[in-house]
Motif scaffolding. Structure first.
Motif, mmCIF file in Angstrom:
data_model
loop_
_atom_site.group_PDB
_atom_site.id
_atom_site.type_symbol
_atom_site.label_atom_id
_atom_site.label_comp_id
_atom_site.label_asym_id
_atom_site.label_seq_id
_atom_site.Cartn_x
_atom_site.Cartn_y
_atom_site.Cartn_z
ATOM 1 N N UNK A 1 33.247 23.332 37.302
ATOM 2 C CA UNK A 1 33.748 21.969 37.498
ATOM 3 C C UNK A 1 35.256 21.825 37.355
ATOM 4 N N UNK A 2 35.999 22.894 37.562
ATOM 5 C CA UNK A 2 37.441 22.718 37.491
ATOM 6 C C UNK A 2 37.902 22.133 38.815
ATOM 7 N N UNK A 3 39.095 21.542 38.820
ATOM 8 C CA UNK A 3 39.615 21.052 40.090
ATOM 9 C C UNK A 3 40.256 22.245 40.807
ATOM 10 N N UNK A 4 41.136 21.991 41.750
ATOM 11 C CA UNK A 4 41.703 23.084 42.520
ATOM 12 C C UNK A 4 42.471 24.061 41.633
ATOM 13 N N UNK A 5 42.334 25.341 41.950
ATOM 14 C CA UNK A 5 43.057 26.355 41.186
ATOM 15 C C UNK A 5 43.810 27.286 42.145
ATOM 16 N N UNK A 6 44.810 27.955 41.570
ATOM 17 C CA UNK A 6 45.637 28.889 42.327
ATOM 18 C C UNK A 6 45.471 30.271 41.696
ATOM 19 N N UNK A 7 45.139 31.267 42.513
ATOM 20 C CA UNK A 7 44.841 32.599 41.967
ATOM 21 C C UNK A 7 45.569 33.668 42.785
ATOM 22 N N UNK A 8 46.086 34.694 42.120
ATOM 23 C CA UNK A 8 46.685 35.832 42.831
ATOM 24 C C UNK A 8 45.713 37.003 42.767
ATOM 25 N N UNK A 9 45.511 37.663 43.937
ATOM 26 C CA UNK A 9 44.599 38.801 43.958
ATOM 27 C C UNK A 9 44.524 39.352 45.365
ATOM 28 N N UNK B 1 47.441 38.287 47.886
ATOM 29 C CA UNK B 1 47.478 36.921 48.411
ATOM 30 C C UNK B 1 47.543 35.944 47.243
ATOM 31 N N UNK B 2 48.087 34.760 47.566
ATOM 32 C CA UNK B 2 47.929 33.649 46.640
ATOM 33 C C UNK B 2 46.914 32.720 47.293
ATOM 34 N N UNK B 3 45.848 32.457 46.602
ATOM 35 C CA UNK B 3 44.921 31.526 47.235
ATOM 36 C C UNK B 3 44.751 30.284 46.386
ATOM 37 N N UNK B 4 44.345 29.243 47.086
ATOM 38 C CA UNK B 4 44.336 27.937 46.469
ATOM 39 C C UNK B 4 43.130 27.159 46.969
ATOM 40 N N UNK B 5 42.379 26.578 46.057
ATOM 41 C CA UNK B 5 41.233 25.784 46.485
ATOM 42 C C UNK B 5 40.338 25.426 45.319
ATOM 43 N N UNK B 6 39.203 24.836 45.672
ATOM 44 C CA UNK B 6 38.254 24.400 44.659
ATOM 45 C C UNK B 6 37.147 25.439 44.555
ATOM 46 N N UNK B 7 36.776 25.781 43.333
ATOM 47 C CA UNK B 7 35.749 26.803 43.176
ATOM 48 C C UNK B 7 34.372 26.171 42.983
ATOM 49 N N UNK B 8 33.360 26.920 43.436
ATOM 50 C CA UNK B 8 31.972 26.573 43.129
ATOM 51 C C UNK B 8 31.441 27.629 42.184
ATOM 52 N N UNK B 9 30.434 27.256 41.421
ATOM 53 C CA UNK B 9 29.801 28.230 40.548
ATOM 54 C C UNK B 9 28.336 28.275 40.917
ATOM 55 N N UNK B 10 27.853 29.469 41.330
ATOM 56 C CA UNK B 10 26.478 29.546 41.809
ATOM 57 C C UNK B 10 25.919 30.928 41.507
ATOM 58 N N UNK B 11 24.748 30.963 40.918
ATOM 59 C CA UNK B 11 24.082 32.227 40.610
ATOM 60 C C UNK B 11 24.944 33.167 39.774
ATOM 61 N N UNK B 12 25.700 32.623 38.854
ATOM 62 C CA UNK B 12 26.494 33.465 37.956
ATOM 63 C C UNK B 12 27.832 33.889 38.533
ATOM 64 N N UNK C 1 45.311 30.139 51.994
ATOM 65 C CA UNK C 1 45.782 31.472 51.630
ATOM 66 C C UNK C 1 47.200 31.715 52.108
ATOM 67 N N UNK C 2 47.941 32.419 51.292
ATOM 68 C CA UNK C 2 49.311 32.758 51.659
ATOM 69 C C UNK C 2 49.601 34.141 51.104
ATOM 70 N N UNK C 3 50.263 34.973 51.890
ATOM 71 C CA UNK C 3 50.620 36.294 51.368
ATOM 72 C C UNK C 3 51.558 36.127 50.183
ATOM 73 N N UNK C 4 51.378 36.953 49.176
ATOM 74 C CA UNK C 4 52.199 36.814 47.973
ATOM 75 C C UNK C 4 53.692 36.940 48.287
ATOM 76 N N UNK C 5 54.039 37.869 49.175
ATOM 77 C CA UNK C 5 55.469 38.032 49.503
ATOM 78 C C UNK C 5 56.042 36.760 50.107
ATOM 79 N N UNK C 6 55.271 36.136 51.011
ATOM 80 C CA UNK C 6 55.748 34.889 51.628
ATOM 81 C C UNK C 6 55.811 33.767 50.602
#
Ligand code: ADP
Ligand code: MG
Length: 701
Positions: free
Chosen positions: A59-67, A115-126, A135-140
């Motif tokens: 139930x978090x709102x939008x998050x930003x993750x690098x990976x 990449x840096x990605x950004x959006x809302x997560x769902x939690x399903x089946x663990x 999505x955006x390339x980390x360098x950009x």
């Protein structure tokens, strides 16, 4: 300098064109550059934070993750294909999912690249997953303009279908900022800016669209909300002042013999303090040279009629006539009978004029009105007809004003060369905050106290499973000689179902309260009027113990012996309707009760409504809660208001800012009514632009 530029039609903005211009206008009402930069974000996404996958919360709102993506595959399903990628960082892994645009994504996404990605997560089946991430390339990402808070603009399905995405809107707005080099004409005076520590207009506009940080965003929001509310209040207050200067009223300078005689000999009770205060306010208005334009608010039963009558006596004492207009014949009749009773043989001539008054009787009324023989005319819309001409109408009173349109009210005014004083009364409490904005150009009086001796109605909430206990309670009350209402909802869309509920309910009550010991009336909208009337009369006369009904009983019924109101499916009623229904009991000397019946499944909003009803009998308090739950758009009267089109402020949440804005607008107009002082030039300019572009005088005439 940028004022003209900002009036440019939106079609000329780079990246818009005729198609998009039309969509922007249809969907968001955007016609000019100015409209576009005044499209304020609904919310912002925080882009200052980067999350690790093992920090994700449900139930978090939008998050930003690098990976990075380590593999990508198409998954076939019953309801279509989807593209699923495995995304990892040094703490864990998650899935990215696409339903649309799969081909393009598959071809363009790079594996094993940060990449840096950004959006809302769902939690399903663990597992966590993110559908359609941005999505955006980390360098950009590292090279690009640092965005801390990403604005999210209002959008519609049509807009996104036509490719006018949030990003596009943001780009278009940037374009305008570049063109004007971020410079906006200041709209407030240095005094206001200094005293309230406001940021400049340019800084506020920049930070509302491209916030540099939370603090500046908050300052931008405050500044722009203040400005918006300030100018609404300026319009209302300027109009009110103009009124008082230009629109001369009849001065009722004496309190004469009739008023005094009535007060000392005929008044059947002591006025409440609230009634006295309001009467004083009205007298002060009537005694001045300006035309009175006052709204009198007071809950059902607070005693507005006597105040209205005494104001009318002031008019008569000063040689004028008065009229009282009610929205229905029943109400007009009630007033006519009640007022004649109160006046007794004091020597005042009162007549009743409604649609059902015969032609011959009407003619006499017309004549007596023109000769001045008639002092008070009470009636319905019939009062507005052109044939109704007064010798000298000094005071016009409108009861239940919300049921009349603006045009109707202004018609009353134009019965004379000099407009009569106008008093409008309402029992539908309008929260003060709303009243201030809606009727900012009326003066407001409030009767906030009920006459003494009224027993507050006891209200409880009971579940359907406790029906037997409720029935037992009804039995006891009937044994004491009381009468009971049982009300069912009738909501248009589900009429057939509701009707079934009503009949089922009636049958079950008839089983538990059998003849000949108990008599039951039933009244609903599908009955013939004469049958309805007959059933109603049986209850009024006390021949039946229980009245099973739909909301038709909301208006006009007065049975003091009825002391219990049971509202079935109470969760389906709005607050103001519940309050109105409850007002049917508590009219006699006995303790009255209101029982709100519901099932166990209740939305949180319904719970709030029920709790509010249980906690308070105060119509104003209830109206405040109602306003908070539903927002101002649904409340009556708001169509007449400029407050509906607010772009950034919210009269409920921003109540404090509204008060401040009103205070500053009043001070300013007192100090510099024509806005000629040099220090107010920015305000003068903005204000004159504003009234040039829209006709503000149409709100309330
Ligand atoms: P509303 O504000 O709903 O129009 P009314 O004017 O009809 O209320 O008054 C409701 C009832 O209260 C009437 O029966 C009226 O006579 C009575 N009433 C009004 N003022 C007082 C008072 N000060 N003391 C006692 N009874 C009052
Ligand atoms: Mg009334």
């Amino acid at each position: 300098m940028n004022a003209n530029y900002l009036q440019t039609p939106i079609v000329y903005l780079k990246g818009v064109g005729p198609n998009r211009a039309e969509t922007l206008q249809m969907e968001l009402g955007i016609r000019t550059y100015q409209d576009l930069i005044n499209l304020f974000p609904n919310r912002y996404l925080d882009k200052t934070q980067y999350y690790k996958i093992n920090q994700l919360q449900r139930n978090s709102s939008e998050v930003q993750i690098i990976g990075k993506i380590i593999n990508i595959k198409t998954v076939e399903q019953k309801n279509g294909k989807r593209l699923v990628a495995t995304f990892i960082d040094d703490t864990g892994q998650m899935e990215l999912v696409w339903f649309r645009g799969q081909k393009w994504i598959r071809e363009n996404l790079k594996l094993n690249t940060p990449y840096v990605l950004f959006g809302k997560t769902n939690f399903y089946g663990g597992n966590f997953s993110m559908p359609h991430p941005e999505m955006e390339l980390l360098v950009e990402h590292e090279q690009g303009l640092k965005i801390f808070m990403q604005p999210i603009y209002p959008s519609t399905e049509k807009l996104s279908n036509k490719g006018i995405t949030n990003k596009v809107i943001s780009k278009l707005i940037q374009q305008i900022f570049i063109d004007i080099k971020g410079k906006f004409t200041e709209a407030l005076s240095p005094k206001i800016i200094n005293e309230l520590h406001l940021i400049s207009k340019s800084e506020a506009m920049f930070n509302i669209h491209f916030p540099k940080n939370q603090e500046l965003l908050a300052k931008a929001q405050f500044r722009l909300k203040f400005e918006e509310l300030f100018y609404v209040q300026m319009q209302l207050i300027a109009k009110n002042m103009l009124h008082k200067q230009r629109i001369k009223g009849f001065p009722f300078d004496k309190v004469g013999t009739i008023f005094n005689k009535f007060y000392s000999e005929s008044l059947p009770f002591e006025l409440t303090n609230a009634q006295k205060r309001v009467l004083k306010e009205i007298r002060a208005d009537l005694g001045s040279n300006a035309q009175m334009n006052r709204l009198l608010q007071g809950d059902v039963g607070s005693g507005k009629t006597i105040v209205a009558l005494m104001a009318m006596l002031l008019a008569i004492d000063n040689g004028f006539q008065a009229c009282l207009m009610a929205p229905t014949e029943i109400l007009a009749n009630q007033h006519y009978i009640g007022i004649q009773e109160l006046l007794g043989d004091i020597g005042i001539n009162v007549a009743l004029l409604t649609g059902s008054v015969k032609k011959s009787a009407r003619k006499i009324i017309h004549e007596q009105l023109e000769s001045g023989e008639l002092h008070i005319l009470i009636g319905t819309h019939a009062l507005l007809e052109d044939k109704v001409q007064y010798k000298n109408l000094g005071l016009a009173i409108v009861d239940e004003q919300h049921r009349f349109g603006v045009a109707q009210r202004s018609k009353l005014w134009h019965k004379n060369d000099i407009p009569p004083h106008v008093l409008v009364m309402t029992a539908t409490p309008i929260p003060r905050t709303l009243a201030m904005s809606l009727y900012g150009d009326l003066d407001i009086s409030v009767i906030d106290e009920l006459p003494p001796g009224r027993k507050p109605i006891k209200t409880v909430h009971r579940y359907d499973s406790n029906r037997l206990k409720v029935f037992q309670f009804i039995r006891e009350e009937i044994k004491k000689g009381r009468q009971i209402y049982v009300v069912y909802p009738l909501i248009q869309e589900s009429e057939a179902l509701d009707y079934k509920d009503l009949m089922d309910g009636y049958e079950s009550i008839a089983r538990d309260f059998p003849l000949p010991d108990y008599q039951i009336s039933i009244v609903h909208g599908q009955m013939k009027p004469e049958d309805k009337d007959y059933e109603m009369q049986r209850f009024v006369k006390g021949e039946t113990n229980i009245m099973v009904a739909t909301t038709v009983i909301e208006v006009g019924v007065n049975v003091p012996n009825a002391s219990v109101m049971i509202i079935e499916s109470a969760e389906r009623f709005g607050l103001s309707q519940l309050h109105q229904l409850r007002g049917r009991v508590g009219r006699g000397a006995d303790q009255s009760f209101c029982i709100l019946m519901t099932g166990h499944k209740l939305s949180s909003e319904a719970k709030t409504r029920l709790q509010t009803m249980v906690q308070t009998n105060d119509g104003f308090e209830i109206a405040e809660v109602d306003l908070k739950l539903r927002g101002p758009g649904d409340l009556m009267g708001t169509q007449q208001s400029g407050m509906l089109n607010l772009k950034i402020a919210d009269i409920v949440r921003d109540n404090d800012i509204l008060k401040t804005a009103r205070y500053y607008a009043i001070q300013l107009l007192k100090d510099d009514p024509t806005l000629q002082k040099e220090e107010n030039s920015a305000i003068n300019y903005t204000y004159s632009q504003l009234i040039k572009h829209k006709n503000i005088w149409k709100y309330i005439s």
